[in-house]
Write an enzyme that holds these catalytic residues in place. Structure first.
Site, short mmCIF file in Angstrom:
data_model
loop_
_atom_site.label_atom_id
_atom_site.label_comp_id
_atom_site.label_asym_id
_atom_site.label_seq_id
_atom_site.Cartn_x
_atom_site.Cartn_y
_atom_site.Cartn_z
N ARG A 1 10.54 -1.93 11.88
CA ARG A 1 9.40 -1.59 12.72
C ARG A 1 9.24 -2.61 13.84
O ARG A 1 9.42 -3.79 13.63
CB ARG A 1 8.12 -1.55 11.87
CG ARG A 1 7.89 -0.18 11.24
CD ARG A 1 6.81 -0.19 10.20
NE ARG A 1 5.57 -0.81 10.61
CZ ARG A 1 4.47 -0.83 9.86
NH1 ARG A 1 4.48 -0.24 8.66
NH2 ARG A 1 3.37 -1.42 10.27
N ARG B 1 11.84 -6.25 5.96
CA ARG B 1 11.53 -4.87 5.57
C ARG B 1 12.23 -3.86 6.47
O ARG B 1 12.29 -4.01 7.68
CB ARG B 1 10.01 -4.67 5.68
CG ARG B 1 9.57 -3.24 5.46
CD ARG B 1 8.11 -3.17 5.20
NE ARG B 1 7.31 -3.19 6.42
CZ ARG B 1 6.01 -2.95 6.43
NH1 ARG B 1 5.37 -2.69 5.31
NH2 ARG B 1 5.34 -2.97 7.56
N ARG C 1 -1.23 -9.42 13.14
CA ARG C 1 -1.78 -8.36 12.27
C ARG C 1 -2.58 -8.98 11.12
O ARG C 1 -3.61 -8.43 10.73
CB ARG C 1 -0.63 -7.50 11.72
CG ARG C 1 -0.11 -6.51 12.77
CD ARG C 1 1.29 -6.03 12.46
NE ARG C 1 1.37 -5.28 11.21
CZ ARG C 1 2.50 -5.06 10.55
NH1 ARG C 1 3.64 -5.55 11.02
NH2 ARG C 1 2.49 -4.36 9.45
N ARG D 1 -10.31 0.65 8.51
CA ARG D 1 -9.84 -0.71 8.72
C ARG D 1 -10.88 -1.57 9.42
O ARG D 1 -10.64 -2.75 9.64
CB ARG D 1 -8.62 -0.62 9.64
CG ARG D 1 -7.36 -1.25 9.12
CD ARG D 1 -6.40 -1.21 10.29
NE ARG D 1 -5.10 -1.70 10.00
CZ ARG D 1 -4.16 -1.01 9.39
NH1 ARG D 1 -4.41 0.20 8.95
NH2 ARG D 1 -2.97 -1.53 9.23
N LYS E 1 0.83 -1.22 0.00
CA LYS E 1 0.00 0.00 0.00
C LYS E 1 0.86 1.26 0.00
O LYS E 1 0.58 2.19 -0.74
CB LYS E 1 -0.93 0.03 1.22
CG LYS E 1 -1.93 -1.10 1.29
CD LYS E 1 -2.89 -0.92 2.46
CE LYS E 1 -2.21 -1.01 3.81
NZ LYS E 1 -1.84 -2.37 4.24
P1 ATP Z 1 1.88 -1.91 6.26
O1 ATP Z 1 2.79 -2.70 7.11
O2 ATP Z 1 1.87 -2.34 4.84
O3 ATP Z 1 1.97 -0.45 6.40
P2 ATP Z 1 -0.18 -2.28 8.10
O4 ATP Z 1 -1.53 -2.08 7.55
O5 ATP Z 1 -0.01 -3.43 9.01
O6 ATP Z 1 0.52 -2.37 6.78
P3 ATP Z 1 0.05 0.35 9.14
O7 ATP Z 1 -1.06 0.76 8.28
O8 ATP Z 1 1.29 1.12 9.09
O9 ATP Z 1 0.48 -1.13 8.89
O10 ATP Z 1 -0.50 0.30 10.63
C1 ATP Z 1 0.32 -0.12 11.69
C2 ATP Z 1 -0.52 -0.32 12.94
O11 ATP Z 1 -1.16 0.92 13.28
C3 ATP Z 1 -1.65 -1.32 12.79
O12 ATP Z 1 -1.23 -2.65 13.01
C4 ATP Z 1 -2.61 -0.82 13.88
O13 ATP Z 1 -2.19 -1.21 15.16
C5 ATP Z 1 -2.47 0.68 13.77
N1 ATP Z 1 -3.46 1.27 12.85
C6 ATP Z 1 -3.20 1.91 11.68
N2 ATP Z 1 -4.32 2.31 11.08
C7 ATP Z 1 -5.34 1.91 11.88
C8 ATP Z 1 -6.75 2.02 11.81
N3 ATP Z 1 -7.36 2.61 10.78
N4 ATP Z 1 -7.47 1.49 12.82
C9 ATP Z 1 -6.87 0.90 13.86
N5 ATP Z 1 -5.57 0.75 13.99
C10 ATP Z 1 -4.78 1.26 13.02
MG MG Z 2 1.56 1.21 5.44
#
Ligand code: ATP
Ligand code: MG
Length: 221
Positions: A158, A125, A169, A91, A19
């Protein structure tokens, strides 16, 4: 390409589906403003703000931050913006409802990448926290190991990219986020792109958005 019409997009997909990378390309090609919930949360954790302190343990454990906190945070960021690309929000169905009450979404880009691929990716990563730029020691390494190509600043792994947390996750994604795909499918705005490599998925996203945006322009012309 300059955008001359309101266009609101959401990008979805499991953690590590690309993403962030695809969003950066969309921003560069189409000039949409990228709003990443994860990047905003990590910036707050880094700066030790109240929000950062409140949400860090949730995130480190691979759990979702409560809906009311997220919805308030993101909706206040959207205020005053015409066009945007939302990444990481909504989400949950409750977050999608909150967004729907505030404004409508033109298109939802869904990156459909197998969980197997994702597990391998996330554990190799490296992230540049200030920009959200990501590298992968296997297939997309930085020019200098451990440092960002653009700023030269250090990269970090991370805290939530450990194998156990990645599993959690993915579980949270299945139970809480997959229903959001249904939500948008039933509204007729969901567009799914499947694959295992971002570089192969991206051209399809690009063609799709070019079509979509020229159509939007014709409608107003
Ligand atoms: P990526 O690793 O590709 O960025 P991801 O979707 O796991 O995907 P982030 O979007 O960066 O990672 O989000 C990291 C963490 O932040 C999530 O695991 C969650 O704990 C929190 N988070 C982010 N967005 C939301 C949301 N809309 N609602 C609830 N928690 C969120
Ligand atoms: Mg992301």
């Amino acid at each position: 390409m300059a955008l001359n019409k309101i266009f609101r997009a959401v990008i979805m997909g499991p953690p590590g589906s690309g993403k962030g990378t695809v969003s950066a390309r969309i921003t560069k090609t189409f000039g949409l403003k990228h709003i990443s919930s994860g990047d905003i949360l990590r910036a707050n954790i880094n700066a030790k703000t109240e929000l950062g302190l409140l949400t860090k343990s949730c995130i480190d454990q691979g759990q979702l931050v409560p809906d009311d906190v997220m919805s308030r945070l993101i909706l206040s960021d959207l205020r005053g913006l015409d066009s945007w690309l939302l990444d990481g929000f909504p989400r949950t169905v409750s977050q999608a409802d909150a967004l729907d009450e505030a404004c409508s979404v033109d298109t939802v880009i869904n990156l459909n990448v197998p969980f197997q691929t994702i597990k391998q990716r996330l554990t190799s990563r490296w992230t540049h926290l200030p920009s959200g730029r990501v590298y992968n020691t296997d297939f997309n390494p930085p020019k200098v190991p451990g440092f960002d190509d653009v700023t030269g600043e250090p990269l970090v792994q991370r805290d939530d990219d450990t194998p156990e947390t990645v599993t959690r996750r993915l579980k949270a994604y299945e139970t809480q986020t997959e229903p959001v795909l249904e939500y948008y499918r039933s509204k007729g705005v969901l567009q799914t792109f499947s694959g295992t490599e971002t570089n192969k998925i991206w051209p399809h996203v690009e063609v799709f958005l070019h079509r979509k945006l020229s159509f939007v322009k014709e409608q107003v012309a």
